[in-house]
Scaffold this motif. Sequence first.
Motif, short mmCIF file in Angstrom:
data_model
loop_
_atom_site.label_atom_id
_atom_site.label_comp_id
_atom_site.label_asym_id
_atom_site.label_seq_id
_atom_site.Cartn_x
_atom_site.Cartn_y
_atom_site.Cartn_z
N GLU B 46 3.52 18.48 -1.82
CA GLU B 46 3.94 17.24 -2.23
C GLU B 46 3.71 16.20 -1.18
N TRP B 47 4.01 16.36 0.12
CA TRP B 47 4.11 15.70 1.23
C TRP B 47 2.46 15.07 1.37
N ALA B 48 1.87 15.94 1.29
CA ALA B 48 0.15 15.80 1.60
C ALA B 48 0.06 14.67 0.75
N ARG B 49 0.23 14.93 -0.73
CA ARG B 49 0.05 14.16 -1.66
C ARG B 49 0.46 12.68 -1.57
N PHE B 50 1.75 12.50 -1.47
CA PHE B 50 2.43 11.29 -1.05
C PHE B 50 1.55 10.53 0.10
N GLU B 51 1.49 11.23 1.12
CA GLU B 51 1.03 10.91 2.14
C GLU B 51 -0.46 10.15 1.89
N MET B 52 -1.19 10.88 1.19
CA MET B 52 -2.38 10.33 0.58
C MET B 52 -2.28 9.00 0.01
N GLU B 53 -1.29 9.26 -0.97
CA GLU B 53 -1.31 7.76 -1.78
C GLU B 53 -0.73 6.70 -0.94
N ARG B 54 0.24 7.10 -0.23
CA ARG B 54 0.62 6.12 0.91
C ARG B 54 -0.28 5.26 1.52
N SER B 55 -1.21 6.18 1.92
CA SER B 55 -2.41 5.55 2.88
C SER B 55 -3.30 4.72 1.94
N GLN B 56 -3.52 5.33 0.58
CA GLN B 56 -4.26 4.67 -0.02
C GLN B 56 -3.73 3.20 -0.34
N TRP B 57 -2.55 3.24 -0.64
CA TRP B 57 -1.74 1.98 -0.97
C TRP B 57 -1.97 0.95 0.12
N GLU B 58 -1.80 1.54 1.25
CA GLU B 58 -1.89 0.87 2.60
C GLU B 58 -3.28 0.08 2.75
N LEU B 59 -4.14 0.96 2.49
CA LEU B 59 -5.76 0.46 2.42
C LEU B 59 -5.72 -0.58 1.41
N GLU B 60 -5.22 -0.41 0.25
CA GLU B 60 -5.17 -1.55 -0.62
C GLU B 60 -4.51 -2.82 -0.30
N ARG B 61 -2.99 -2.60 0.54
CA ARG B 61 -2.54 -3.76 0.87
C ARG B 61 -3.46 -4.35 1.92
N ALA B 62 -4.11 -3.49 2.67
CA ALA B 62 -4.96 -4.21 3.88
C ALA B 62 -5.87 -5.00 3.41
N GLU B 63 -6.26 -4.43 2.05
CA GLU B 63 -7.43 -5.13 1.64
C GLU B 63 -6.99 -6.41 1.27
N LEU B 64 -5.94 -6.19 0.43
CA LEU B 64 -5.43 -7.64 -0.27
C LEU B 64 -5.17 -8.63 1.13
N GLN B 65 -4.68 -8.06 1.94
CA GLN B 65 -4.29 -9.03 2.87
C GLN B 65 -5.47 -9.50 3.56
N ALA B 66 -6.47 -8.85 3.63
CA ALA B 66 -7.61 -9.31 4.12
C ALA B 66 -8.17 -10.52 3.21
N LYS B 67 -8.05 -9.95 1.91
CA LYS B 67 -8.36 -11.26 1.14
C LYS B 67 -7.70 -12.49 1.19
N ILE B 68 -6.40 -12.28 1.60
CA ILE B 68 -5.62 -13.56 1.75
C ILE B 68 -6.10 -14.24 3.13
N ALA B 69 -6.27 -13.41 4.28
CA ALA B 69 -6.83 -14.05 5.21
C ALA B 69 -8.01 -14.49 5.09
N PHE B 70 -9.02 -13.96 4.28
CA PHE B 70 -10.08 -14.64 4.12
C PHE B 70 -10.07 -16.14 3.39
N LEU B 71 -9.20 -15.97 2.27
CA LEU B 71 -9.00 -17.26 1.49
C LEU B 71 -8.29 -18.42 2.59
#
Lengths: 221, 685
Positions: B46-71
């Motif tokens: 389970e931990w591995a799964r959450f961890e994975m999701e978390r990192s995915q979210w993190e990536l998503e977040r980073a991506e969105l932030q990048a988008k913001i930065a870009f804008l």
Amino acid sequence: MADQNVVLRRNRPGTKAENFYRWCDEAYEEMDSTLVVQQYIQQTIRLDHNNIDTILNAPETQDEGVWKYEHLRQFCMELNGLAVRLQGECQPSTCTQMTATEQWIFLCAAHKTPKECPAIDYTRHTLDGAACLLNSNKYFPSRVSIKESSVAKLGSVCRRVYRIFSHAYFHHRQIFDEFESETTLCRRFTVFVTKYNLMSRDNLIVPILEDESAGQGESEA
Amino acid sequence: MDEASSQNQLGGSANPAGVANRQNLEEPSQRIQYSIPGILHFIQHEWARFEMERSQWELERAELQAKIAFLNGERKGQENLKNDLVRRIKMLEYALKQERAKYHKLKYGTDLVQGDMNPPVEEGGEEVRVDPDAILSTNTNVSWKQSRHLLRQYLQEIGYTDTIIDLRSNRVRSLLGIDGGGNEENHNSTPAMNGSDTTKRMPDANRWNVTKKTPSCLEAQIQDAERAVIDNFEFLRSEGEDAEGMEMDDDDEDDEPEEEDDVHRLKSPKVPKVALDVDDVDGESVDLDPDFRFLPDVEDSSPGVLGFGPGSRRVYGPGGEEDALEGLGELAQLTVTNEADATYDQISSTKENFRKTWTAKYTLRSHFDGVRALCFHPQEPTLITASEDATLKLWNLQKTVPAKKSASLDVEPVYTFRGHLGPVLCLAMSGDGDKCYSGGIDGTIRIWNIPSSNIDPYDSYDPCVVGGSLPGHTDAVWGLTYHGQRQHLLSCAADSTVRLWSTDARSPLLYTYAVEKDGIPTSVDFVYESSNQFVCSFNTANCVIFDLETGKPVTRLDTETEQGSSSISRQINRVVSHPTLPLTITGHEDRHIRFWDNNSGRLVQSMVAHLDSVTSLAVDPNGLYLLSGSHDCSIRLWQLDSKQCVQEITAHRKKFDESIFDVAFHPSKPFIASAGADALAKVFV
Ligand SMILES: [Zn+2]
Ligand SMILES: [Zn+2]
């Protein structure tokens, strides 16, 4: 520079015909507009249109390309007067071709494929074509400096418009003589193209300089 | 049992198969037995799964932030660009002011009082420099750095980095109204400086003639930032030369073999194709020459101002995305006020105040000497010009020479009217546009049957075009005006007469008004508001409204009170009558435009309208705007109710001391035109 009491050279509305352009002359050196050369040429012509040497004598500092160009503009403009006179007499029915002596028939270059236009059309088309070319933004974008390649175009314009003189001389002699006595234009033109080597001597078929068989054309008819 | 169970426990992790067997065997007795290893395993899973999701979210977040930065980056870029444009507008305005002041000083020996004369340079440059630094220093957030790192890894993993940045930079540019990357290449291969596009983009810059250059300048900057103003717009000229260089091939084609054609064949003197208005560019910027010399310095003082240069990737530097990401977490700073905003808003709001900004579109070149008069066809986009070269020319604005690079199109005449001997001074067109009338220095008024505007300019001569003449005047005819409803023509000449003509009668001359006691008439107009009057201006500064029937003066405009000293400076050059109001407008040699009440003859308003004598006036068909032309080389558009100048355009050059002879509104289409001593006519849209 400009004083309050400076002469303003203007043809204001209401100016009588006799006073048109009648103002004290301005020295070439003092003209500061971009149309200096035209101003200067017109000024010397107005002063005495018979004094061809003075008219064609370029100020020392003057660029020769522009000098030739502006003179040709002036010739085409004044040739309009001859065209107006010819319009009344030179009919497409009588002068069906552009000829001078019987030796040549000139084809009108204003069309996509050169055409055997009647003399009056040849005259109009050639003047209209010259107006377009000499005002062309492509070849003559500036009246202050002109590219060599464009200066090279002046010769062919000269050759074509000269035929208007020659047609008038050989076919409408009375009109030609009247016009010439008023303007000395053909003589000036002949001296001009000779001086600047714009036409070969063989093509100058109007015997206007014959009285002076010497090479350098002199004034006084 | 103990052994077995302990063995069992030990085996749990070592041999899962055994556990399974054992569990199966025990199942009936114990329903669910949680073994420690099982739980651990589950938790691990389970931990591995959450961890994975978390990192995915993190990536998503980073991506969105990048988008913001870009804008954010986009916004910065736009601001920079905007700043730069505002700065440039200020510079140009300043340059214009200086030039005006200089001109004024030269002309009148006094300093011209006008607003702020300080170079508007500093603020713009500084502001740009400070901003990015502030942003950089505030961004020390750790988590932000991590996610940035993560994003970078992520992006690298999918090999996406370049594409995405490319894509976005294109978007930025499209947002900015600059064509996308594809065009970048276009600029190299086919230098398509599409002037008309740029004009659309920045129509508000057109208020003054100088700023009119800004749009094309903008585009040039985007292609080649530094070159722009440094050479005092010289680059436009060189562009032109380039173009001509490219077209040299055509040139050579036209170059007929010198002698061969003498007899039979003459190749056509080909119609010119280039329409980059080198001449005009030169003409309009030439005045500003000295003032633009300081521009290069300014350019240097604000590096990176021209943010979105050739490809915005270069903007973000070698570490493209890094710089972009520096903006992450900058949301808070989005509200930082941008000084330029205010200025920008002002500009855009002033723009809205003007109903229309006119820009030079057509250049009519073909006359050999000054163009004295012009008039538009009542409906069609055609006009006729009359020149000192003794000809009139008919122009069809729909028949232009294809332009390569310039917003301005060249037009060639479709017909040349020959008949006058000597300069043509004035022009009028009949109400249906079939005929036109021209007055010349030869004292004749000529009637012309206007040929079709689609005629071949090199068609055969049709004598019907020459429609005869109206004999009567004995000296230069200076004024002509046509009354559509009455079908009457009114003329004035230097022979001190005004004549009324019926244009269809056998004996056309209806009336001769001897007006010599008021001076030599300079200009006439029908009084439209009253049915049977005309107004005539004189070289003596008199201006009188006459009765058409009796020839008696009706109202003498009270010009006595407003007279200058010398007789020449008093001269009225043009008089026009308002189409609906009892208002007469006069343009004077003393630089004034004056407004008069027709009934009382009183002066309504007098204003210094130009830097030199006012030569021409035209009122638009609705009576809302006044157009004036002057020997100061400019035309000005005035709002008639407020008498405010809404636009000034430098239009022509001087020949001797004359520059602009005539201006006109198209009666039914959005065209205005000016005629100049430089042998050109121009049409503005
Ligand atoms: Zn003939
Ligand atoms: Zn022809």
